[in-house]
Design an enzyme around this catalytic site. Structure first.
Site, short mmCIF file in Angstrom:
data_model
loop_
_atom_site.label_atom_id
_atom_site.label_comp_id
_atom_site.label_asym_id
_atom_site.label_seq_id
_atom_site.Cartn_x
_atom_site.Cartn_y
_atom_site.Cartn_z
N ASP A 1 0.40 -0.90 0.26
CA ASP A 1 -0.22 0.02 0.27
C ASP A 1 0.48 0.98 0.25
O ASP A 1 0.90 1.64 0.52
CB ASP A 1 -0.92 0.24 1.22
CG ASP A 1 -1.79 0.96 1.46
OD1 ASP A 1 -1.69 1.85 0.13
OD2 ASP A 1 -2.63 0.81 2.63
N ASP B 1 -3.23 -1.02 -6.48
CA ASP B 1 -3.28 -1.04 -4.71
C ASP B 1 -3.26 -1.96 -4.19
O ASP B 1 -4.03 -3.28 -4.67
CB ASP B 1 -4.17 -0.24 -4.94
CG ASP B 1 -3.94 0.48 -4.24
OD1 ASP B 1 -2.73 0.65 -2.91
OD2 ASP B 1 -4.92 1.65 -3.52
N GLU C 1 -2.42 10.16 -0.70
CA GLU C 1 -3.66 9.14 -0.91
C GLU C 1 -4.38 8.97 0.54
O GLU C 1 -5.89 9.20 0.67
CB GLU C 1 -3.25 7.77 -1.46
CG GLU C 1 -4.46 7.11 -2.70
CD GLU C 1 -4.83 5.68 -1.24
OE1 GLU C 1 -6.07 5.33 -0.83
OE2 GLU C 1 -4.54 5.25 -0.48
N GLU C 2 -3.70 9.08 1.51
CA GLU C 2 -4.20 7.94 2.85
C GLU C 2 -4.77 9.22 3.38
O GLU C 2 -4.24 10.09 3.23
CB GLU C 2 -3.05 7.73 3.36
CG GLU C 2 -2.06 6.39 2.95
CD GLU C 2 -3.29 5.33 2.90
OE1 GLU C 2 -3.92 4.76 3.01
OE2 GLU C 2 -2.64 3.95 2.14
N HIS D 1 -3.80 -1.74 6.20
CA HIS D 1 -3.59 -1.17 7.68
C HIS D 1 -3.25 -1.66 8.88
O HIS D 1 -3.69 -0.67 9.86
CB HIS D 1 -4.92 0.02 7.29
CG HIS D 1 -5.40 0.73 5.83
ND1 HIS D 1 -6.44 1.73 5.85
CD2 HIS D 1 -4.31 0.62 4.82
CE1 HIS D 1 -5.97 2.57 4.83
NE2 HIS D 1 -4.39 1.91 3.97
ZN ZN Z 1 -3.90 2.18 2.18
#
Ligand code: ZN
Ligand code: NAG
Length: 389
Positions: free
Chosen positions: A139, A232, A185-186, A335
């Site tokens: 990620d 992703d 992105e996060e 995550h």
């Molecule tokens: Zn992520």
């Protein structure tokens, strides 16, 4: 004459978007692997990305510098741009944080900027702020590494194709390749419209109003993206990736077909039927294997409109066509602190790189332009240089 010059580009436009040519089995067999470049400890491509790289931090700068160094050294023909924006975040105490998208573009020589349609290979390079010291190997450190390896592996074939091109071949002269490594992105706290996709939102908005010259075929850099191929959460074992969008299902099917051929040829390392694994087994009967892409046969009325929130959203909202390679379900490490180097499945990482490379080679119609012998000789020469005491 006026009619001709107005109508001609229109006729060309109608024929765009259809060019895609299979590569041969022989080419698939010879597509280069990454060697040790994906080694999680000392791999020249992947290892430098496997560190915390939260937007606005030193790690983020270092990883971006790694991209710069790689392109300057290995891919000097690519045009590099940084797209900068700033935004406050829920944890920045009202201060502006900088988000920097890394953009690398390779267009046919002499092509006019606004006349090139591009395949964009996309991944985000920032890592998540929490949990502490999060690496985000799937990620999206691994997807970034895959894209770098693909660009380097196809670069010489692109050069050769363009050098050999008939100047009247519209398609050859107007098809380019682009890489977007997006920042921010996060979410810093939890996913909302304003706390996520910082880099992607800024870039899509900026490109929407960056106009090419009036005579261009494509109005803006957004219009120039023929397909936004977003990778992703890739690098865990046993992914399944559905087909999310009806309008790009044809491209999904092309990718699925490359996968099927790679499997039949025994070229995917994560397969239980990879030759070196078979050789070690007593029972040589081929085992059942599961494809990464499971929905090639999906029918048009089965698309329910559901999709995963990711960097494509601001682009899709502006009409860009999206092919999203993200597993569903997400990898179990998603995550979590365990989304780290040690939990990557290197075979799967290599397989994704090979698959997307095969698809990209077909998209760019590179059959016949690879010079695998020359590459080998070069490797050999490099090695023998090291061996001289
Ligand atoms: Zn992520
Ligand atoms: C964008 O930000 C980078 C990193 O901070 C900086 O080096 C670069 O000069 C900036 N580019 C522009 C066009 O402002």
């Amino acid at each position: 004459m006026l009619f001709a010059s107005v109508l001609l580009p229109l006729a060309f436009l109608l024929s765009l978007g259809s060019a895609y040519r299979d590569v041969s089995d022989d080419t698939l067999k010879k597509l280069p692997g990454p060697g040790t470049d994906f080694d999680i400890k000392k791999g020249a491509i992947l290892a430098p990305i496997l560190r915390p790289r939260v937007s606005g931090t030193e790690g983020n700068v270092a990883v971006r510098q790694h991209f710069m160094d790689f392109f300057h050294k290995e891919l000097p023909e690519w045009r590099i741009e940084l797209h900068n924006s700033t935004s406050t975040t829920p944890i920045s105490d009202g201060k502006e944080v900088q988000f920097v998208n890394f953009i690398a573009t390779r267009d046919p020589p002499g092509a006019t900027e606004g006349d090139v349609s591009r395949l964009a290979l996309v991944a985000h390079y920032d890592s998540k702020y929490t949990p502490k010291d999060f690496i985000g190997a799937t990620d999206s450190a691994a997807p970034c590494a895959m894209i770098m390896h693909i660009a380097r592996s196809l670069d010489a074939a692109l050069t050769k194709k363009w050098a050999a091109a008939d100047p009247d071949d519209f398609d050859v002269e107007h098809k380019g390749l682009q890489i977007l490594f997006l920042d921010g992105e996060e979410a810093f706290v939890s996913w909302t419209d304003s706390d996520s996709l910082y880099g992607a939102r800024a870039l899509a908005e900026s490109w929407e109003s960056s106009f090419h010259t009036a005579t261009s075929i494509y109005r803006t850099p957004l219009d120039s993206i023929e397909l936004f191929l977003l990778l992703d959460l890739l690098g865990s074992k046993g992914p399944t990736v559905p087909s999310y969008f009806k309008t790009t299902h044809w491209a999904y099917k092309s990718m699925a077909k490359v996968e099927e051929r790679l499997r039949k040829l025994g070229l995917l390392k994560s397969s239980p039927n990879y030759p070196s694994k078979m050789a070690k087994r007593e029972n040589k009967k081929p085992r059942r294997e599961r494809n990464f892409l499971t929905e090639a046969g999906k029918s048009d009325d089965a698309f329910m409109g559901g999709f995963v929130q990711d960097d494509h959203v601001p682009f899709m909202a502006r009409g860009v066509e999206i092919l999203h390679m993200i597993p569903s379900p997400f990898p179990s490490v998603w995550h979590k602190p365990t989304d780290d180097a040690e939990h990557l499945d290197t075979d799967t990482v290599e397989d994704w790189a090979k698959l997307v490379m095969g698809f990209t080679a077909e998209w760019m119609e590179l059959e016949g332009f690879f010079d695998f012998k020359a590459e080998k000789r070069k490797d050999f020469a490099d090695k023998s240089e090291f061996e001289i005491p």
